[in-house]
Scaffold this motif. Structure first.
Motif, PDB file in Angstrom:
ATOM      1  N   VAL A  70       2.279  14.133   9.121  1.00  0.00           N
ATOM      2  CA  VAL A  70       0.302  13.826   8.236  1.00  0.00           C
ATOM      3  C   VAL A  70       0.580  13.534   7.583  1.00  0.00           C
ATOM      4  CG1 VAL A  70      -1.391  15.531   8.278  1.00  0.00           C
ATOM      5  CG2 VAL A  70       0.390  16.202   9.884  1.00  0.00           C
ATOM      6  N   ALA A  71       0.040  12.401   7.823  1.00  0.00           N
ATOM      7  CA  ALA A  71      -0.310  11.121   6.500  1.00  0.00           C
ATOM      8  C   ALA A  71      -1.435  11.551   5.948  1.00  0.00           C
ATOM      9  CB  ALA A  71       0.408   9.736   6.881  1.00  0.00           C
ATOM     10  N   ILE A  72      -1.472  12.052   4.820  1.00  0.00           N
ATOM     11  CA  ILE A  72      -2.831  12.188   3.835  1.00  0.00           C
ATOM     12  C   ILE A  72      -3.061  10.785   2.995  1.00  0.00           C
ATOM     13  CG2 ILE A  72      -3.904  13.666   2.232  1.00  0.00           C
ATOM     14  CD1 ILE A  72      -2.439  15.407   4.514  1.00  0.00           C
ATOM     15  N   TRP A  73      -3.909   9.689   3.622  1.00  0.00           N
ATOM     16  CA  TRP A  73      -4.135   8.591   3.442  1.00  0.00           C
ATOM     17  C   TRP A  73      -5.445   8.383   2.078  1.00  0.00           C
ATOM     18  CZ3 TRP A  73      -5.037   6.023   8.212  1.00  0.00           C
ATOM     19  CH2 TRP A  73      -3.573   5.554   8.757  1.00  0.00           C
ATOM     20  N   PRO A 105       3.226   6.460  22.831  1.00  0.00           N
ATOM     21  CA  PRO A 105       3.306   8.267  21.776  1.00  0.00           C
ATOM     22  C   PRO A 105       2.504   8.161  20.619  1.00  0.00           C
ATOM     23  CG  PRO A 105       6.063   6.373  21.302  1.00  0.00           C
ATOM     24  CD  PRO A 105       4.424   6.158  22.320  1.00  0.00           C
ATOM     25  N   THR A 106       1.859   8.688  19.728  1.00  0.00           N
ATOM     26  CA  THR A 106       1.273   9.321  18.508  1.00  0.00           C
ATOM     27  C   THR A 106       2.078  11.051  18.176  1.00  0.00           C
ATOM     28  OG1 THR A 106      -0.597   8.789  19.900  1.00  0.00           O
ATOM     29  CG2 THR A 106      -1.009   9.610  17.935  1.00  0.00           C
ATOM     30  N   LEU A 107       2.985   9.722  16.892  1.00  0.00           N
ATOM     31  CA  LEU A 107       3.338  10.782  16.340  1.00  0.00           C
ATOM     32  C   LEU A 107       3.188  10.727  14.598  1.00  0.00           C
ATOM     33  CD1 LEU A 107       6.742   9.513  17.124  1.00  0.00           C
ATOM     34  CD2 LEU A 107       5.444  11.715  18.282  1.00  0.00           C
ATOM     35  N   ILE A 108       1.509  10.124  14.812  1.00  0.00           N
ATOM     36  CA  ILE A 108       1.409  10.348  13.153  1.00  0.00           C
ATOM     37  C   ILE A 108      -0.026  10.718  13.490  1.00  0.00           C
ATOM     38  CG2 ILE A 108       0.792   9.023  11.796  1.00  0.00           C
ATOM     39  CD1 ILE A 108       2.922   6.714  12.140  1.00  0.00           C
ATOM     40  N   TYR A 109      -0.215  12.059  12.216  1.00  0.00           N
ATOM     41  CA  TYR A 109      -1.568  12.123  12.459  1.00  0.00           C
ATOM     42  C   TYR A 109      -2.550  11.746  10.419  1.00  0.00           C
ATOM     43  CZ  TYR A 109      -5.482  15.946  12.908  1.00  0.00           C
ATOM     44  OH  TYR A 109      -6.824  15.833  12.593  1.00  0.00           O
ATOM     45  N   PRO A 110      -3.293  11.233  10.746  1.00  0.00           N
ATOM     46  CA  PRO A 110      -3.812  10.952   9.431  1.00  0.00           C
ATOM     47  C   PRO A 110      -5.217  11.059   8.908  1.00  0.00           C
ATOM     48  CG  PRO A 110      -4.543   8.849  11.271  1.00  0.00           C
ATOM     49  CD  PRO A 110      -3.666   9.843  12.195  1.00  0.00           C
TER      50      PRO A 110
END
Length: 195
Positions: A70-73, A105-110
């Motif tokens: 989970v990337a907090i941009w 595949p999606t492994l990142i939740y921005p």
């Protein structure tokens, strides 16, 4: 070996993000994931690394053993070598997995914490990014505002979407790619005396 964490929270320590993650985001994500996962959520966040731990190695190990990121941009995120290494590591993992049935595949939740105009071009091109910028209050008083109830509702949706990433995570591999920032290479390796 297997995954140790379901979620690795990646964020900048500059600006208001760190306090927001610590005071609000992680707690609400954890509570909301309890409601949608079959097991207790296992979340890695770096401020919980015990004192005395060699944190660069712990960060790398935790990233390697996390199902999703989970990337907090925010603009400082993309100026941080450490954040960029975390993000690119998970992007490389997605590339290693390739496409299955025409889908990558999606492994990142921005999550957009602030701005957006000063993000990395690849981040600006990302189609799905949860915008929580209007809830970017880092102080404790945020809990006592009407915005906090709306923030909690948003976090329930975030948790449901993150849970789907967790459910779809591939089997763990010991050789997942992990980027190391230049700053990592400059940290002296301490040597303990032999007894």
């Amino acid at each position: 070996m297997d995954y140790e964490y379901d979620v690795f929270i990646s964020y900048s320590h500059r600006g208001h993000v760190k306090d927001w993650v610590k005071n609000h985001f992680q707690e609400e994500l954890t509570k909301s994931l309890w409601d949608v996962l079959p097991n207790d959520p296992r979340i890695f966040v770096d401020y919980e690394i015990p004192v005395g731990t060699r944190w660069p190695e712990k960060l790398e190990d935790a990233l390697l053993k996390s199902r999703c990121l989970v990337a907090i941009w925010s603009p400082p995120y993309f100026r941080s070598e450490w954040c960029m290494a975390e993000w690119t590591s998970m992007r490389k993992r997605q590339q290693v997995l390739g496409e299955t049935n025409g889908e990558a595949p999606t492994l990142i939740y921005p999550i957009r914490f602030a701005d957006g105009d000063h993000f990395h071009p690849d981040a600006q091109a990302t189609q799905h990014c949860r915008d929580l910028s209007k809830y970017g209050h880092d102080g404790e008083q945020f809990r006592n505002t009407p915005d906090y109830v709306a923030f909690q509702r948003e976090m329930r949706t975030v948790a449901e979407e993150v849970a789907s990433l967790i459910d779809c995570a591939p089997e763990w591999q010991a050789d997942w790619p992990v980027d190391r920032p230049e700053a990592y290479r400059k940290i002296p390796q301490s040597r303990l005396p032999r007894l």
